[in-house]
Write an enzyme that holds these catalytic residues in place. Sequence first.
Site, PDB file in Angstrom:
ATOM      1  N   GLY A  45       0.816  -1.218   0.000  1.00 45.34           N
ATOM      2  CA  GLY A  45       0.000   0.000   0.000  1.00 45.34           C
ATOM      3  C   GLY A  45       0.845   1.261   0.000  1.00 45.34           C
ATOM      4  N   CYS A  46       1.908   1.258   0.793  1.00 45.37           N
ATOM      5  CA  CYS A  46       2.776   2.441   0.878  1.00 45.37           C
ATOM      6  C   CYS A  46       3.531   2.664  -0.423  1.00 45.37           C
ATOM      7  CB  CYS A  46       3.757   2.288   2.031  1.00 45.37           C
ATOM      8  SG  CYS A  46       2.914   2.181   3.619  1.00 45.37           S
ATOM      9  N   THR A  47       3.943   1.575  -1.046  1.00 51.52           N
ATOM     10  CA  THR A  47       4.639   1.678  -2.322  1.00 51.52           C
ATOM     11  C   THR A  47       3.696   2.213  -3.384  1.00 51.52           C
ATOM     12  OG1 THR A  47       6.074  -0.148  -1.677  1.00 51.52           O
ATOM     13  CG2 THR A  47       5.956   0.376  -4.033  1.00 51.52           C
ATOM     14  N   ALA A  50       3.492   5.938  -2.698  1.00 52.83           N
ATOM     15  CA  ALA A  50       4.702   6.729  -2.904  1.00 52.83           C
ATOM     16  C   ALA A  50       5.090   6.865  -4.373  1.00 52.83           C
ATOM     17  CB  ALA A  50       5.868   6.115  -2.126  1.00 52.83           C
TER      18      ALA A  50
END
Length: 91
Positions: A45-47, A50
């Site tokens: 999710g963070c990737t 970002a």
Amino acid sequence: MGLLAAGDKAPAFALPDQDGNKVSLKDFAGRQVVIYFYPRDDTPGCTKEACPFNDNLHAFAKAKVPVLGISADGAEKHQKFRAKYGLTFPP
């Protein structure tokens, strides 16, 4: 403090970046800045969050709007995350 909504002013903060340098919101006084929060470096999710910021850095730079990502991870994890995905802004 309650939850912030899009467009709300962020509270004052000073946090270390991926190199251990202190970054303070007051460093950006009088400017717009994109600040996004994520739980951990290098998670799906963070990737997914970002990489589009990174892909659009030219547009943000043209508008003179810096992008800052904030998580509880330390400098070493931030550096690995940046290197793995070619991120050029401070996560």
